[in-house]
Each structure stands twice: as structure tokens, then as C-alpha cells.
Design a protein around this motif. Structure first.
Motif, short mmCIF file in Angstrom:
data_model
loop_
_atom_site.label_atom_id
_atom_site.label_comp_id
_atom_site.label_asym_id
_atom_site.label_seq_id
_atom_site.Cartn_x
_atom_site.Cartn_y
_atom_site.Cartn_z
N ARG A 1 17.84 20.41 63.78
CA ARG A 1 19.22 20.14 62.40
C ARG A 1 19.41 18.65 63.24
O ARG A 1 19.74 17.56 61.86
N ASN A 2 19.78 18.41 64.51
CA ASN A 2 19.92 17.02 64.92
C ASN A 2 19.12 16.04 64.56
O ASN A 2 19.34 14.96 63.66
N CYS B 1 17.15 11.94 61.20
CA CYS B 1 16.30 11.39 60.06
C CYS B 1 16.92 10.48 58.55
O CYS B 1 16.29 9.65 58.11
N GLU B 2 17.57 11.76 58.25
CA GLU B 2 18.12 11.34 56.76
C GLU B 2 18.96 10.22 57.12
O GLU B 2 19.37 8.55 56.39
N ASP C 1 13.48 3.22 68.93
CA ASP C 1 13.93 3.79 67.84
C ASP C 1 15.45 5.01 67.84
O ASP C 1 15.21 5.94 68.19
N PRO C 2 15.56 4.35 66.52
CA PRO C 2 17.25 5.40 67.11
C PRO C 2 17.01 7.38 66.49
O PRO C 2 18.12 7.58 67.22
N CYS C 3 16.09 7.70 65.98
CA CYS C 3 15.87 8.97 66.48
C CYS C 3 14.58 9.62 67.81
O CYS C 3 14.42 10.94 67.41
N GLN C 4 14.27 8.64 68.46
CA GLN C 4 13.61 8.73 69.70
C GLN C 4 14.22 10.06 70.84
O GLN C 4 13.32 11.25 71.33
N LYS C 5 15.69 9.61 70.51
CA LYS C 5 16.71 10.31 71.80
C LYS C 5 15.77 12.57 71.15
O LYS C 5 16.00 12.92 72.05
N GLN C 6 16.44 12.67 69.62
CA GLN C 6 16.44 13.37 69.20
C GLN C 6 14.64 14.04 69.13
O GLN C 6 14.76 15.65 69.75
N ALA C 7 14.33 13.33 68.62
CA ALA C 7 12.32 13.67 68.85
C ALA C 7 11.77 14.36 70.20
O ALA C 7 11.72 15.68 70.90
#
Length: 64
Positions: free
Chosen positions: A33-34, A39-40, A5-11
């Protein structure tokens, strides 16, 4: 092999920050914010973003 998942690190960064700061969201504004930025960019490609809701409205830029 499924893609990461491309946003797993941020989650994960949000969870880590919240745990470290006794779940005080104000202490984790930057990591939140990251996640919003990620997600955008990856709206349709990230399952992490499917459950991520904005608790605050986006900032409106007004010109005077």
C-alpha cells in the motif's frame, strides 16, 4: 549526480518483506500500500513505479 528514486525506499521494503515472509503477499499488504501511495504521488518521476503493477483493483468508494 543523478537524483535518488523517490519510491526506492518503498520498493526495497517490499522486497525485504517478501523475502522475510516466504513471498506471501498477504503478509506485506501495508508495504505494498505504501508503494502504491508513493507511485500515485511520483508517477512520472520514479523508475521503480514503472514496473509496479496493481494486482488488485483499487477500492471503489460508493455512496448509498
Amino acid at each position: 549526480m543523478p537524483q535518488k528514486d523517490p519510491c526506492q525506499k518503498q520498493a526495497c521494503a517490499i522486497q525485504k518483506c517478501l523475502q522475510a515472509n516466504k513471498y506471501m503477499e498477504s503478509m506485506c499488504e501495508e508495504v505494498i500500500r505504501n508503494m502504491r501511495r508513493c507511485c500515485e504521488v511520483h508517477r512520472g518521476n520514479s523508475t521503480c513505479c514503472s514496473g509496479f503493477k496493481d494486482s488488485k483493483p483499487t477500492e471503489n468508494k460508493t455512496e448509498t
